[in-house]
Motif scaffolding. Structure first.
Motif, PDB file in Angstrom:
ATOM      1  N   TYR A  58      22.460 -29.662 -13.427  1.00 24.38           N
ATOM      2  CA  TYR A  58      22.585 -31.049 -13.084  1.00 24.38           C
ATOM      3  C   TYR A  58      21.772 -31.224 -12.187  1.00 24.38           C
ATOM      4  O   TYR A  58      21.634 -32.291 -11.348  1.00 24.38           O
ATOM      5  N   GLY A  59      20.552 -30.680 -12.017  1.00 25.73           N
ATOM      6  CA  GLY A  59      19.424 -30.715 -11.156  1.00 25.73           C
ATOM      7  C   GLY A  59      19.731 -30.639  -9.559  1.00 25.73           C
ATOM      8  O   GLY A  59      19.105 -31.133  -8.789  1.00 25.73           O
ATOM      9  N   ARG A  60      20.901 -29.988  -9.346  1.00 24.51           N
ATOM     10  CA  ARG A  60      21.373 -29.878  -7.808  1.00 24.51           C
ATOM     11  C   ARG A  60      20.743 -28.671  -7.080  1.00 24.51           C
ATOM     12  O   ARG A  60      20.707 -28.378  -5.992  1.00 24.51           O
ATOM     13  N   ALA A  61      20.071 -27.730  -8.070  1.00 24.94           N
ATOM     14  CA  ALA A  61      19.421 -26.584  -7.578  1.00 24.94           C
ATOM     15  C   ALA A  61      18.041 -26.296  -8.098  1.00 24.94           C
ATOM     16  O   ALA A  61      17.857 -26.698  -9.096  1.00 24.94           O
ATOM     17  N   PRO A  62      17.130 -25.590  -7.276  1.00 27.51           N
ATOM     18  CA  PRO A  62      15.890 -25.478  -8.267  1.00 27.51           C
ATOM     19  C   PRO A  62      15.853 -24.759  -9.394  1.00 27.51           C
ATOM     20  O   PRO A  62      16.899 -24.103  -9.747  1.00 27.51           O
TER      21      PRO A  62
END
Ligand SMILES: Cc1ncc(COP(=O)(O)O)c(C=O)c1O
Length: 370
Positions: free
Chosen positions: A356-360
């Protein structure tokens, strides 16, 4: 095999003609359908389609209304099951953009599946382009929050001929289905039934590829699992009937008291992209991961002695499902008192946060489509 699929790699990229749907669902109906889409029953307005024949190679790439397509009753797929498919997801980021997770890995596996099934190989760039175009045109169908858009690329043999031989014609298509969060309120541990009557794959067979026939052949075993009160079936190897292979639609991991992970080796199992990602994430943290055979007897003994702390299944649809109960004709056992364990839940969060693009994204797995 009596047929050569040339004119394939020439078409490394095809321009898709876009024909927006004339019968698109109204916004009100779409919103209603997206409230609780479940899995695999709601579909978007469009599909991608590309055709193959010996004269033109891959051609006729289109994005068009999702609709029936005619198949002659003698089409090869209807008789000899020359068919393959894939499954991947698109996720809405917090900034409103859209991520695909490792579509290149699906494209590559699709090509391997085509090769094993003697089908025309689809250039990986065409696979990815079809998926991306469909996601873009059907952006409004991607649920926000923990939902996602499940993408189903597939290829069927469409030659009209009853001989048993590789088809000379194929249809490749991609359809899309919005799906809700797989587990409302967090992943509940699943119970699994060990199939001792049926096997899934033998060495030299098709276990390592994603062809429809593998799934048709697993249904009887899955029905047996359900009749024993279990959610899923796990298969043993076809030779010794001792080694754990995989579930009907997921790979499996074991977590030991020293923190190490074990997962069955590749060969007869599907090389899951989630499996591969979990191995990479675990190794990043310095966790030891063994890809080694593991027997049912050892699993039972390790669960009893406390050496085994957790077991979990993994795949695109559910990401990671903890396994709480194992049942078999030779006895039942419980893992981690039937509860979700910290390793499974930690890996799940880490993977979902990347998706979901919440972490690298240290491995460059994300492809931003929008
Ligand atoms: C038999 C089987 N094993 C494993 C998996 C998991 O693969 P992936 O992680 O690529 O979804 C799937 C699902 O696609 C599957 O059908």
């Amino acid at each position: 095999m009596g047929i050569s699929f040339d004119k394939v790699d020439g078409a490394t990229w095809l321009k898709f003609e876009v024909h927006p749907a004339t019968n698109a669902v109204s916004e009100a109906d779409r919103t209603a359908k997206l409230k609780d889409p479940g899995f695999g029953r709601v579909f978007t307005d469009h599909m991608a389609i590309v055709r193959y024949n010996q004269t033109d190679g891959w051609h006729g790439a289109r994005i068009e209304s999702r609709a029936n397509f005619p198949l002659d009753p003698a089409a090869a797929v209807l008789h000899y099951a020359q068919e393959i498919f894939e499954g991947l997801k698109a996720y809405v980021r917090e900034d409103g953009g859209v991520n695909l997770f490792r579509p290149d890995a699906n494209a590559k596996r699709f090509r391997n599946s085509a090769d094993r099934m003697a089908m025309a190989p689809l250039p990986e760039a065409v696979f990815i382009e079809a998926v991306e175009q469909l996601v873009r045109i059907d952006r409004a169908w991607i649920p926000s929050g923990e939902g996602s858009l499940y993408l189903r690329p597939f290829m069927v043999a469409s030659e009209i001929f009853l001989g048993v031989k590789p088809s000379a014609e194929y249809i490749f298509a991609v359809i899309a289905s919005p799906v809700g969060s797989y587990f409302k309120g967090g992943p509940a541990p699943v119970s699994i039934w060990v199939s001792e009557n049926y096997t899934r794959a033998a060495i030299g067979g098709t276990g390592a590829v994603k062809c429809g026939g593998n799934y048709a052949a697993s249904l009887r075993a899955q029905a047996e699992a359900i009749s024993h009160g279990c959610d899923q079936v796990v298969f043993l190897d076809a030779v010794e009937r001792r080694y754990i292979e995989e579930l009907g639609g997921m790979n499996i991991f074991f977590v030991f008291e020293d923190g190490s992970l074990l997962t069955p080796p590749l060969g007869t199992i599907l090389p899951g992209i989630t499996r591969d990602s979990i191995i990479a994430l675990a190794k990043d943290k310095g966790t030891q991961v063994r890809e080694e055979p593991y027997t049912l007897d050892q699993w039972r003994a390790d669960a009893a002695s406390g050496k085994l702390k957790e077991a979990f299944a993994c795949g695109t649809a559910a990401v990671i499902s903890p396994i709480g109960q194992v049942r078999s004709a030779s006895g039942d056992f419980t893992i981690n008192s039937g509860a979700a364990g910290p390793v499974a839940m930690g890996l799940r969060k880490q993977l979902v946060d990347i998706q979901y693009g919440r972490a690298p994204d240290p491995h460059n797995w994300i492809r931003k489509v929008l």
